[in-house]
Motif scaffolding. Sequence first.
Motif, PDB file in Angstrom:
ATOM      1  N   LYS A  56      81.738 -18.543 -91.608  1.00 26.59           N
ATOM      2  CA  LYS A  56      80.824 -17.277 -91.605  1.00 26.59           C
ATOM      3  C   LYS A  56      80.847 -16.465 -90.332  1.00 26.59           C
ATOM      4  N   GLY A  57      81.502 -15.136 -90.317  1.00 28.57           N
ATOM      5  CA  GLY A  57      82.028 -14.421 -89.119  1.00 28.57           C
ATOM      6  C   GLY A  57      81.086 -13.065 -89.066  1.00 28.57           C
ATOM      7  N   ASP A  58      81.706 -12.329 -87.899  1.00 27.75           N
ATOM      8  CA  ASP A  58      81.489 -11.041 -87.896  1.00 27.75           C
ATOM      9  C   ASP A  58      82.491  -9.982 -88.308  1.00 27.75           C
ATOM     10  N   ARG A  87      96.045 -13.182 -91.148  1.00 26.60           N
ATOM     11  CA  ARG A  87      94.661 -12.672 -90.951  1.00 26.60           C
ATOM     12  C   ARG A  87      93.611 -13.373 -91.734  1.00 26.60           C
ATOM     13  N   LEU A  88      92.451 -13.685 -90.965  1.00 27.67           N
ATOM     14  CA  LEU A  88      91.131 -14.389 -91.717  1.00 27.67           C
ATOM     15  C   LEU A  88      90.618 -13.107 -92.194  1.00 27.67           C
ATOM     16  N   PHE A  89      90.794 -12.719 -93.480  1.00 24.18           N
ATOM     17  CA  PHE A  89      89.898 -11.747 -93.995  1.00 24.18           C
ATOM     18  C   PHE A  89      88.342 -12.156 -94.470  1.00 24.18           C
ATOM     19  N   LEU A  90      87.466 -11.307 -93.965  1.00 24.13           N
ATOM     20  CA  LEU A  90      86.151 -11.699 -94.302  1.00 24.13           C
ATOM     21  C   LEU A  90      85.529 -10.716 -95.040  1.00 24.13           C
ATOM     22  N   GLN A 144      77.663 -13.866 -93.572  1.00 24.69           N
ATOM     23  CA  GLN A 144      77.461 -14.717 -94.782  1.00 24.69           C
ATOM     24  C   GLN A 144      78.179 -15.714 -94.875  1.00 24.69           C
ATOM     25  N   TRP A 145      77.960 -16.937 -95.214  1.00 23.08           N
ATOM     26  CA  TRP A 145      78.966 -17.899 -95.395  1.00 23.08           C
ATOM     27  C   TRP A 145      79.683 -17.404 -96.933  1.00 23.08           C
ATOM     28  N   GLU A 146      81.010 -17.704 -96.531  1.00 22.56           N
ATOM     29  CA  GLU A 146      82.082 -17.614 -97.731  1.00 22.56           C
ATOM     30  C   GLU A 146      83.267 -18.254 -97.550  1.00 22.56           C
ATOM     31  N   LYS A 156      81.812 -18.881 -87.385  1.00 24.11           N
ATOM     32  CA  LYS A 156      81.090 -20.416 -87.688  1.00 24.11           C
ATOM     33  C   LYS A 156      82.171 -20.962 -88.726  1.00 24.11           C
ATOM     34  N   ILE A 157      82.656 -22.323 -88.621  1.00 20.13           N
ATOM     35  CA  ILE A 157      83.401 -22.900 -89.536  1.00 20.13           C
ATOM     36  C   ILE A 157      82.790 -24.159 -89.881  1.00 20.13           C
TER      37      ILE A 157
END
Length: 222
Positions: free
Chosen positions: A124-126, A148-151, A156-158, A204-205
Motif C-alpha cells: 500500500k503506497g502513495d 518499477r513498482l507500479f501502483l 489502498q492495498w494491492e 507499506k509492505i
Amino acid sequence: MMSMKTLKPNGILKGIFAKQGELSQPKQTILNFKTLDPQQLQSTILRRSDQEIGGFSTVNFEIDPQERCGHFFGELSLDLPKDNLTVTRSGYAMFRTRDQLQSWISGDKFWDWSQYSALVLRVKGDRRKYMVNIQANTPLVTDLFQHRLFLNHPGQWETVVIPLSDFVMTNWGVIQDGSEINKSEIKTIGIGLLDKQYGPYSLKIDWIKVMTGSEVEKYVGL
C-alpha cells in the motif's frame, strides 16, 4: 507490466525435466511482516539514504502496530551537502534484506528462485515512483536488477506481480547489457526511492513472495 505468456510454465518439457519436488512448491515467502517480530527488524532489514554522502533524506522502516505490516517511510531531500563539493546529485532512500549468513559447508548462501517466474508483493503506497531492487551473485557488487513498482491504487492495498524476466540489470543507475538475472543465486531484495521529488514518502509492505506462473494465475486470479 506483466505478460502471462512470460509466467506460464514451459509446457511438456517443464514437466519432464523439472527437479523432483519443484512443482510441489508453487510459491516461496521471502518476507512476511505479519509474522516478523519488531525486534527482528535490525537483523533482517538494512536501511540506507543519501545521508551516507552528506545528504538530508531520512529513512525509516518499522512494523506498523495497527496493520501489522512493514512501513518504509521518511522525507526525500535533493539538497546537496555544502561541505562536499564532489557530490553533485543527492536524494535517495532505500531498504533491503541483509546479506544472508554464509554456510561453512557450502559457502555463500543464496535464495534459489530458479523454479519461479514472478515476484509478487502485497503493498500500500502513495504516488511516489519506487523501484524494486534485486541483487544476484554477479562479478560486481554494484550490479542491481531493477523494476518499477507500479501502483494502480495509491492509498489502498494491492497485489503487484512482476515477472522476474522483466528485471533490468543496472550499475550505479546505468542500464547494462541484456544480462538475465541469475535466479539460482539471489543475495538480497529491497525497495528504493530516487524519483527526484522533494517531500514525504510512505510505502507499506505486507509480504513479498516468488511464485510459479500457474500459482500467480490461481492466487492473483488472472
